[in-house]
Design a protein around this motif. Sequence first.
Motif, short mmCIF file in Angstrom:
data_model
loop_
_atom_site.label_atom_id
_atom_site.label_comp_id
_atom_site.label_asym_id
_atom_site.label_seq_id
_atom_site.Cartn_x
_atom_site.Cartn_y
_atom_site.Cartn_z
N LEU A 60 31.05 77.49 -16.05
CA LEU A 60 31.10 75.96 -16.52
C LEU A 60 30.11 75.14 -15.78
N MET A 61 29.11 74.47 -16.55
CA MET A 61 28.06 73.71 -16.17
C MET A 61 28.18 72.27 -16.37
N HIS A 62 28.20 71.56 -15.38
CA HIS A 62 28.85 70.06 -15.33
C HIS A 62 27.33 69.11 -15.39
N SER A 63 26.40 69.74 -14.78
CA SER A 63 25.10 69.02 -14.71
C SER A 63 23.77 69.98 -14.82
N TYR A 64 22.81 69.38 -15.19
CA TYR A 64 21.58 70.00 -15.07
C TYR A 64 20.30 69.08 -14.62
N PRO A 65 19.41 69.67 -14.24
CA PRO A 65 18.21 68.95 -13.47
C PRO A 65 17.41 68.30 -14.67
N THR A 66 16.87 67.11 -14.31
CA THR A 66 16.06 66.24 -15.27
C THR A 66 14.71 66.93 -15.74
N TRP A 67 14.26 67.88 -14.97
CA TRP A 67 13.16 68.72 -15.12
C TRP A 67 13.19 69.37 -16.15
N LEU A 68 14.70 70.00 -16.70
CA LEU A 68 14.69 70.83 -17.75
C LEU A 68 14.70 69.89 -19.07
N LYS A 69 13.85 70.34 -20.04
CA LYS A 69 13.57 69.77 -21.08
C LYS A 69 13.94 70.55 -22.39
N GLY A 70 14.05 70.04 -23.38
CA GLY A 70 14.38 70.76 -24.77
C GLY A 70 15.86 70.71 -24.83
N GLU A 71 16.21 71.59 -25.65
CA GLU A 71 17.83 72.11 -25.90
C GLU A 71 18.27 72.64 -24.50
N VAL A 72 19.25 72.10 -24.13
CA VAL A 72 20.00 72.33 -22.64
C VAL A 72 20.55 73.68 -22.66
N THR A 73 21.28 74.08 -23.56
CA THR A 73 21.91 75.24 -23.56
C THR A 73 20.91 76.57 -23.79
N VAL A 74 19.89 76.48 -24.59
CA VAL A 74 18.98 77.66 -24.81
C VAL A 74 18.04 77.54 -23.41
N GLN A 75 17.87 76.35 -22.83
CA GLN A 75 16.83 76.56 -21.60
C GLN A 75 17.67 77.03 -20.52
N VAL A 76 18.89 76.70 -20.42
CA VAL A 76 19.75 77.25 -19.11
C VAL A 76 19.95 78.67 -19.32
N ARG A 77 20.20 79.05 -20.72
CA ARG A 77 20.50 80.72 -20.86
C ARG A 77 19.29 81.47 -20.48
N GLU A 78 18.01 80.72 -20.88
CA GLU A 78 16.78 81.63 -20.64
C GLU A 78 16.49 81.42 -19.04
N LEU A 79 16.87 80.56 -18.11
CA LEU A 79 16.82 80.45 -16.90
C LEU A 79 17.71 81.67 -16.41
N LEU A 80 18.67 81.65 -16.91
CA LEU A 80 19.91 82.66 -16.27
C LEU A 80 19.36 83.84 -16.50
N ASP A 81 18.80 84.18 -17.64
CA ASP A 81 18.35 85.62 -18.24
C ASP A 81 17.42 86.14 -17.29
N GLN A 82 16.45 84.97 -16.75
CA GLN A 82 15.33 85.29 -16.05
C GLN A 82 15.93 85.66 -14.43
N LEU A 83 16.91 84.94 -14.03
CA LEU A 83 17.30 85.37 -12.92
C LEU A 83 17.96 86.98 -12.87
N LEU A 84 18.77 87.32 -13.89
CA LEU A 84 19.19 88.38 -14.15
C LEU A 84 18.44 89.48 -14.11
N SER A 85 17.30 89.24 -14.85
CA SER A 85 16.35 90.40 -15.02
C SER A 85 15.22 90.71 -13.84
N SER A 86 15.29 89.52 -12.90
CA SER A 86 14.54 89.45 -11.91
C SER A 86 14.71 90.55 -10.80
#
Length: 650
Positions: free
Chosen positions: A553-579
């Motif tokens: 569950l995500m309760h808050s996100y950083p303000t520097w994250l722009k655009g559609e939040v769900t899509v942006q967060v999913r991309e960041l998590l995928d980046q972490l998982l594949s790193s």
Amino acid sequence: MAKIHELSENLTNQIAAGEVIERPASVVKELVENAIDAQASRIRVEVQHSGLKQISVQDNGSGIAPDQIDLAFMRHATSKIQDEHDLFNIATLGFRGEALASIAAVAHVEILTSTDGQTATRAAFAGGVKKFQEDAGSAKGTKITVGDIFYNTPARLKYLKSPKTELLKIVDIVNRIALGHPEISLTLASDGKVLLRTPGNGNLKQDVANIYGRKVAEKMLTVENEDPDFTLYGLVSEANLTRSSRNFISILLNGRYIKNYQLSSALLDGYGNKLGGKYPIAVLAIEADPLLVDVNVHPTKEEVRLSKEKELSRLITSAVTEALMDEDEASPLFQLTPFKDKTQLDQLEFNLKPNVVDTRRPDDFQLEVSQVAEPEGKTDITNKKETETKETAEKKENKQEEKTFAPEYVDLNQVREDDQYVLTKSWDRHVKEQTALPPFAGGEEAASPVTSKADQLLRQHLPALRLLGQMGGYLLAEHGGDLYLLDQVAARRRLEYDQILASLEKDENYQQGLLEPLVFDFSVYDYQKLKDQLPLLRQLGLEMEDFGQNTLLMHSYPTWLKGEVTVQVRELLDQLLSSRENDGKSLLKLVAAKAAESNVSRRVNLTDAEAADLLLRLQTASDPYRDASGQVAVVRLSQNDLSKLFKKGK
């Protein structure tokens, strides 16, 4: 010459085990495949301490007769092939007769098996030697317990990864097997906690929901196709549901998970250009005549040799394309746009339009880094005499970033074997004299007496530029008679990257709260990895908590994250998982670069004041000449470069 002798049976078993049993996940794979071949409908896998301490696989299959147990643990003893003809007509997952013998050679193994559900047999093996066999009671089926893996080959233990990594390997292989056999109920438990359970009702989409999450399963499209040689069935994700690696593509041939680059590429070809450089989630089950498949090319049987591979590739591509076309036709937008019959008049009107053929480059056209001709002395800001010092300083500060762009140059101590680099007798003396001079001797300290602080600042940063104008998203500026060309997008990304990275390092992430938390479902594999990364996610500004059942569950996100939040967060998590980066500093840079790329994705029309402000801020950027991904941001053309371009002095 040393005498030739025959290896002992125990040693040959250990050598064979080295080919088949690489890690605990290999044991799980072999035992589960044996259970499937025994016609089991329920299989339970339990591991302790990531399988390093104990692995247990229990099934309700046909079992092994008491007088067959010794044969089952002998090398090259199997019930699955009889002669050479069967070797090229294999319909089972196992056939080599090496699995149990190889496991027993490097671990303590206990087997409890029954063929009728009334009487059973228990036996134990260690180091390839049977310890005992006795009568016991058990339900129909087989339970094999493997403990103390590699106890007698400790050298192999050092090649194993961390317990967490070994557990993820087990999770991955059980996931693949479950996807290949939705008709079998599979359960995986680790240290008493259930990680995966599939119902075994033959519903592939339900298995995908148990492994990758319900939201993923809801966006999977059915793929079906066949020809005289192959039958294809499976699920592929919609074009907008992607991941950053191929790990979510599972290709199963006659129930066997295989790795095949050509078939994976055929799957991607079915998407055309809809993926944008990413990869789909896909499960493709292929049924083929065993005569077309040679699985006897690799000990672990993950690599196979296929006849008519090109025909199968075309079948996969067309099936995926048809599934995506059906999705488009089902969309509301497509339904609101009726088909229009093409007539000769329509075609004529289309051809007469003035802008039908437009050869102009799009606004977001960018040259590849390798195509940009870097001018001589690009890193020199003041004069050519400081070029070598400038390059040395930049290489020290930006060694990691420069590594992917700069070519491999010849080391001073490495001899080139060609006529252009013939060493003379005075080579060693000349090298010694040159390395005694700045900047080689003493580094920056040696260079500081002859270089002013102002020159050092200019050498490390962009000089004060005067804006000349803008053209197609590029800025033109000058300094000291030199012309500077700036890519607006790359420059803005560099500034955005510096700002985000600074906030991450200082832990100054301003939060945007959510009225209702966002729910993110993951596969068992990804969920286990992300649970350990929750402190790092909080440092990134993602306030997430474990909600159980492979959900965060995500309760808050950083303000520097722009655009559609769900899509942006999913991309960041995928980046972490594949790193593959393990340290926090590298991950912070990776996330900052990804966020900067997402936040600055297109060119905008800047006023002269905004363009001048961009040039001013770029002076203090960490690397004003490139963005975080390495895209060139600034190109400098000196007076000499301009003269060469216009062929002056010839």
